[in-house]
Write an enzyme that holds these catalytic residues in place. Structure first.
Site, PDB file in Angstrom:
ATOM      1  N   ASP A   1      38.652  41.674  32.946  1.00 16.23           N
ATOM      2  CA  ASP A   1      37.312  42.320  32.455  1.00 16.23           C
ATOM      3  C   ASP A   1      36.820  44.023  32.388  1.00 16.23           C
ATOM      4  O   ASP A   1      35.024  43.873  32.081  1.00 16.23           O
ATOM      5  CB  ASP A   1      36.653  41.590  34.114  1.00 16.23           C
TER       6      ASP A   1
ATOM      7  N   ARG B   1      41.407  28.709  28.070  1.00 13.44           N
ATOM      8  CA  ARG B   1      41.213  27.918  29.187  1.00 13.44           C
ATOM      9  C   ARG B   1      41.007  27.569  29.421  1.00 13.44           C
ATOM     10  O   ARG B   1      40.728  26.760  30.285  1.00 13.44           O
ATOM     11  CB  ARG B   1      39.507  29.030  29.672  1.00 13.44           C
TER      12      ARG B   1
ATOM     13  N   CYS C   1      36.236  28.861  25.818  1.00 14.13           N
ATOM     14  CA  CYS C   1      34.874  29.900  25.856  1.00 14.13           C
ATOM     15  C   CYS C   1      35.123  31.144  24.513  1.00 14.13           C
ATOM     16  O   CYS C   1      36.630  30.455  24.154  1.00 14.13           O
ATOM     17  CB  CYS C   1      34.458  30.288  26.645  1.00 14.13           C
TER      18      CYS C   1
ATOM     19  N   GLN D   1      46.553  24.225  35.616  1.00 15.22           N
ATOM     20  CA  GLN D   1      47.513  24.362  37.042  1.00 15.22           C
ATOM     21  C   GLN D   1      46.443  24.291  38.422  1.00 15.22           C
ATOM     22  O   GLN D   1      46.938  23.986  39.559  1.00 15.22           O
ATOM     23  CB  GLN D   1      47.074  26.390  36.951  1.00 15.22           C
TER      24      GLN D   1
ATOM     25  N   LYS E   1      29.886  38.387  41.285  1.00 15.08           N
ATOM     26  CA  LYS E   1      29.448  37.481  40.192  1.00 15.08           C
ATOM     27  C   LYS E   1      30.706  36.521  41.020  1.00 15.08           C
ATOM     28  O   LYS E   1      30.816  35.513  40.843  1.00 15.08           O
ATOM     29  CB  LYS E   1      29.631  38.258  38.406  1.00 15.08           C
ATOM     30  N   ASN E   2      31.911  37.491  40.772  1.00 14.89           N
ATOM     31  CA  ASN E   2      33.445  36.263  40.928  1.00 14.89           C
ATOM     32  C   ASN E   2      33.845  36.224  41.966  1.00 14.89           C
ATOM     33  O   ASN E   2      35.091  35.338  42.490  1.00 14.89           O
ATOM     34  CB  ASN E   2      34.748  37.326  39.751  1.00 14.89           C
TER      35      ASN E   2
ATOM     36  N   ARG F   1      24.398  36.511  32.256  1.00 21.57           N
ATOM     37  CA  ARG F   1      25.275  35.581  32.797  1.00 21.57           C
ATOM     38  C   ARG F   1      26.234  37.006  34.295  1.00 21.57           C
ATOM     39  O   ARG F   1      26.520  36.405  35.135  1.00 21.57           O
ATOM     40  CB  ARG F   1      26.655  35.722  32.661  1.00 21.57           C
TER      41      ARG F   1
HETATM   42  C1  LIG Z   1      34.455  32.875  37.600  1.00 20.90           C
HETATM   43  C2  LIG Z   1      35.582  33.963  37.750  1.00 20.90           C
HETATM   44  O1  LIG Z   1      36.526  33.969  38.643  1.00 20.90           O
HETATM   45  N1  LIG Z   1      35.690  34.541  36.232  1.00 20.90           N
HETATM   46  C3  LIG Z   1      36.994  35.212  36.647  1.00 20.90           C
HETATM   47  C4  LIG Z   1      38.282  34.017  36.421  1.00 20.90           C
HETATM   48  O2  LIG Z   1      38.352  33.066  35.384  1.00 20.90           O
HETATM   49  P1  LIG Z   1      39.563  31.537  35.337  1.00 20.90           P
HETATM   50  O3  LIG Z   1      39.324  31.568  36.972  1.00 20.90           O
HETATM   51  O4  LIG Z   1      39.017  31.086  34.190  1.00 20.90           O
HETATM   52  O5  LIG Z   1      41.437  32.750  35.586  1.00 20.90           O
HETATM   53  P2  LIG Z   1      42.277  32.888  35.208  1.00 20.90           P
HETATM   54  O6  LIG Z   1      42.737  33.770  35.911  1.00 20.90           O
HETATM   55  O7  LIG Z   1      42.075  31.293  35.889  1.00 20.90           O
HETATM   56  O8  LIG Z   1      43.413  32.629  33.383  1.00 20.90           O
HETATM   57  C5  LIG Z   1      43.801  33.684  33.454  1.00 20.90           C
HETATM   58  C6  LIG Z   1      45.459  32.849  32.409  1.00 20.90           C
HETATM   59  O9  LIG Z   1      45.468  32.534  32.938  1.00 20.90           O
HETATM   60  C7  LIG Z   1      45.260  30.706  31.621  1.00 20.90           C
HETATM   61  N2  LIG Z   1      44.901  29.730  32.428  1.00 20.90           N
HETATM   62  C8  LIG Z   1      43.934  29.259  33.639  1.00 20.90           C
HETATM   63  C9  LIG Z   1      43.958  28.094  33.970  1.00 20.90           C
HETATM   64  C10 LIG Z   1      45.216  27.043  34.482  1.00 20.90           C
HETATM   65  O10 LIG Z   1      45.038  26.342  34.495  1.00 20.90           O
HETATM   66  N3  LIG Z   1      46.183  27.421  33.374  1.00 20.90           N
HETATM   67  C11 LIG Z   1      46.025  28.290  32.387  1.00 20.90           C
HETATM   68  O11 LIG Z   1      46.811  28.685  30.715  1.00 20.90           O
HETATM   69  C12 LIG Z   1      44.270  31.121  31.649  1.00 20.90           C
HETATM   70  O12 LIG Z   1      43.738  30.218  29.905  1.00 20.90           O
HETATM   71  C13 LIG Z   1      44.337  32.660  31.153  1.00 20.90           C
HETATM   72  O13 LIG Z   1      44.912  32.893  29.848  1.00 20.90           O
HETATM   73  O14 LIG Z   1      39.846  35.467  35.705  1.00 20.90           O
HETATM   74  C14 LIG Z   1      39.659  36.173  35.527  1.00 20.90           C
HETATM   75  C15 LIG Z   1      41.128  36.318  34.967  1.00 20.90           C
HETATM   76  O15 LIG Z   1      41.203  37.195  36.304  1.00 20.90           O
HETATM   77  C16 LIG Z   1      38.732  36.189  35.105  1.00 20.90           C
HETATM   78  O16 LIG Z   1      38.417  37.408  33.812  1.00 20.90           O
HETATM   79  C17 LIG Z   1      37.374  35.877  34.733  1.00 20.90           C
HETATM   80  O17 LIG Z   1      36.663  36.714  35.160  1.00 20.90           O
HETATM   81  C1  LIG Z   2      34.988  36.182  32.353  1.00 22.88           C
HETATM   82  C2  LIG Z   2      34.561  36.220  32.474  1.00 22.88           C
HETATM   83  O1  LIG Z   2      34.017  35.533  33.531  1.00 22.88           O
HETATM   84  P1  LIG Z   2      33.648  33.939  32.955  1.00 22.88           P
HETATM   85  O2  LIG Z   2      35.708  33.408  33.905  1.00 22.88           O
HETATM   86  O3  LIG Z   2      32.702  33.367  34.404  1.00 22.88           O
HETATM   87  O4  LIG Z   2      33.492  33.705  31.614  1.00 22.88           O
HETATM   88  C3  LIG Z   2      33.618  37.942  33.857  1.00 22.88           C
HETATM   89  O5  LIG Z   2      33.132  37.847  34.140  1.00 22.88           O
HETATM   90  O6  LIG Z   2      34.507  38.555  32.493  1.00 22.88           O
END
Ligand SMILES: CC(=O)N[C@H]1[C@@H](OP(=O)(O)OP(=O)(O)OC[C@H]2O[C@@H](n3ccc(=O)[nH]c3=O)[C@H](O)[C@@H]2O)O[C@H](CO)[C@@H](O)[C@@H]1O
Ligand SMILES: C=C(OP(=O)(O)O)C(=O)O
Length: 441
Positions: free
Chosen positions: A306, A122, A117, A126, A22-23, A398
């Site tokens: 995850d 989230r 969420c 960045q 998925k990711n 999902r």
């Molecule tokens: C679709 C997908 O690929 N989802 C994955 C992606 O989510 P996602 O890309 O949303 O996760 P991030 O790596 O960005 O988030 C990690 C942490 O950084 C924080 N953050 C992120 C962006 C930002 O601009 N500012 C900030 O503070 C987030 O709130 C969180 O606490 O990586 C996560 C961490 O491995 C996984 O759990 C999710 O399954």
């Molecule tokens: C948090 C997850 O996905 P998403 O970033 O799509 O919510 C996940 O795959 O566990």
């Protein structure tokens, strides 16, 4: 609402094939926006609700897509809109990944604010920091983020304050068509980022260093369609590894890439689980008692957030006390309350949960709070006394394709029930068939 009914007591055995990740597939589908000519043919695309959502989003922008037998064909030559609606973005945060490609291809993007969420706020600061460093103007209002740039984005050196997966991916996609070279420092290193970079390079991008903390993107003038096969889903694979361990079973997780699961394998082995890494998958067996271990989630290659809830289910039936520390998301312990309804003894202290092992879990009515928590509750049900009913299955759908069917094939006493006019058989048939209409009509 659909429910998954689980009756505990069966040791799982047999072979389960892992679906596409998925990711990985979500950013890859977003990246197909960058192809101004030609077609992207992407295989091993799982029939997930999230995949349908992002395909609906691209369709709303004038892009044509067809999906058949896990092969998605995308032609983005007729891109007529740069807007991602709130209705679609709120269903899936990963919709925000279209911002980078739209900005790169059209110099403009208007995407609804994804909002937080269950697992945390989230933020996307960045992502925006990277776009601004490349010359984009960012305006936020009426629940939307508008990004625009006169001419082309310019290559820049960007240091991420957090090794964000999504920000690394969004910036990498934006930089692919920028003028000049971009370097992302403190980049996330997940395997899904490597898969995305491989896809982008097949489209004509020039990206080096994906999978390390420093990624170099030399902007090109044009990108075109390509063919690509999505990597297997390491989190689905890990979920079935835990299913084998928690039930005392013997399961071959076909297609799992050992290298992507080193931290999960190490933790399972520490607990006394036999993990046999093979060429085309991973065999997981457990016969003896499980030993409690401590766990801390970290960005890759650390232990994946995850997999945190699934491992907590396993720790509940291990011998001893474990400390689970969640460092990635600030609110990813909502499954604890649901486990407590199954007679689990867990105490939360800040970012850590103290998990008492040796629980005699009892079946109960519980609700998924995020997609991984939903899967973890099913795993706990596999070893609970009596019947467990898991609701809020939209979370599970999902991220898992045919989750109950795959467990059934391993011998689990589990079924998906649709409490509506449709019969149970029809519901199961419908679930098994889960696929999209050929042209998303
Ligand atoms: C679709 C997908 O690929 N989802 C994955 C992606 O989510 P996602 O890309 O949303 O996760 P991030 O790596 O960005 O988030 C990690 C942490 O950084 C924080 N953050 C992120 C962006 C930002 O601009 N500012 C900030 O503070 C987030 O709130 C969180 O606490 O990586 C996560 C961490 O491995 C996984 O759990 C999710 O399954
Ligand atoms: C948090 C997850 O996905 P998403 O970033 O799509 O919510 C996940 O795959 O566990």
């Amino acid at each position: 609402m659909d429910k998954i009914i689980v009756r505990g007591g069966k040791a799982l055995a047999g072979n389960v094939k892992v679906s596409g990740a998925k990711n990985a597939v979500l950013p890859i589908i977003a990246a197909s926006i960058l192809a101004e000519e030609g077609t992207c043919v992407i295989s091993d695309v799982p029939a997930l609700d999230d995949v349908r959502t992002i395909c609906d989003l691209l369709k709303s922008m004038g892009i044509s897509l067809t999906y058949d037998h896990e092969v998605l064909t995308v032609n983005a030559s007729q891109l007529t809109s740069v807007e991602a609606s709130y209705e679609l973005v709120r269903k899936m945060r990963a919709s925000f990944l279209v911002m980078g490609p739209l900005l790169a291809r059209k110099g403009r993007a208007r995407v609804a604010l994804p909002g937080g969420c269950a697992i945390g706020t989230r933020p996307i600061d960045q992502h925006l920091k990277g776009f601004e460093a490349m010359g984009a103007k960012i305006e936020i209002g009426q629940g939307f983020i508008e990004a625009s740039v006169e001419g082309r984005l310019k290559g820049a050196k960007i240091y991420l304050d957090i090794a964000s997966v999504g920000a690394t991916e969004n910036i990498m996609m934006a930089a692919a068509l920028a003028e000049g070279t971009t370097v992302i420092e403190n980049a996330a290193e997940e395997p899904e980022i490597v898969d995305l970079a491989n896809f982008l390079n097949r489209m004509g991008a020039k990206i080096r260093g994906a999978g390390t903390g420093s990624i170099r993107i030399e902007g090109v003038d044009k990108m075109t369609g390509c063919t690509h096969c999505v990597i297997p889903d390491r989190i689905e694979a890990g979920t079935f590894m835990v299913a084998a361990a928690i039930t005392g079973g013997d399961v071959f997780v076909e297609g799992a890439i050992c290298d992507h699961l080193k931290s999960v394998t190490a933790k399972l082995r520490e607990m006394g689980v036999d993990v046999d890494e093979q060429e085309n998958g991973i065999r997981v067996r457990r016969t003896g008692p499980l030993k409690a271990v401590d766990l801390k989630t970290l960005p890759y290659p650390g232990f994946p957030t995850d997999m945190q809830s699934q491992m907590m289910a396993l720790l509940l039936v291990s011998e001893g006390t474990s400390i689970v520390t969640e460092t990635v998301f600030e609110n990813r312990f909502m499954h604890v309350e649901e486990f407590r309804r199954m007679n689990a003894n867990i105490k939360i202290e800040g970012r850590s949960a103290i998990v008492e092992g040796g629980s005699k879990l009892t079946g109960s009515k519980v609700a998924a709070t995020d997609l991984r928590a939903g899967a973890a509750l099913v795993l706990a049900g596999l070893v609970s006394e009596g019947e467990t009913e898991v609701s809020a299955l939209h979370h599970i759908d999902r991220g898992y394709v045919n989750f109950t069917e795959k467990l059934q094939a391993l011998g689990a006493d589990v079924e998906r029930y649709v409490p509506s006019t449709k019969s149970r058989e029809a519901a199961v048939t419908e679930t098994v068939k889960v696929s999209f209409s050929p042209n998303f009509a």
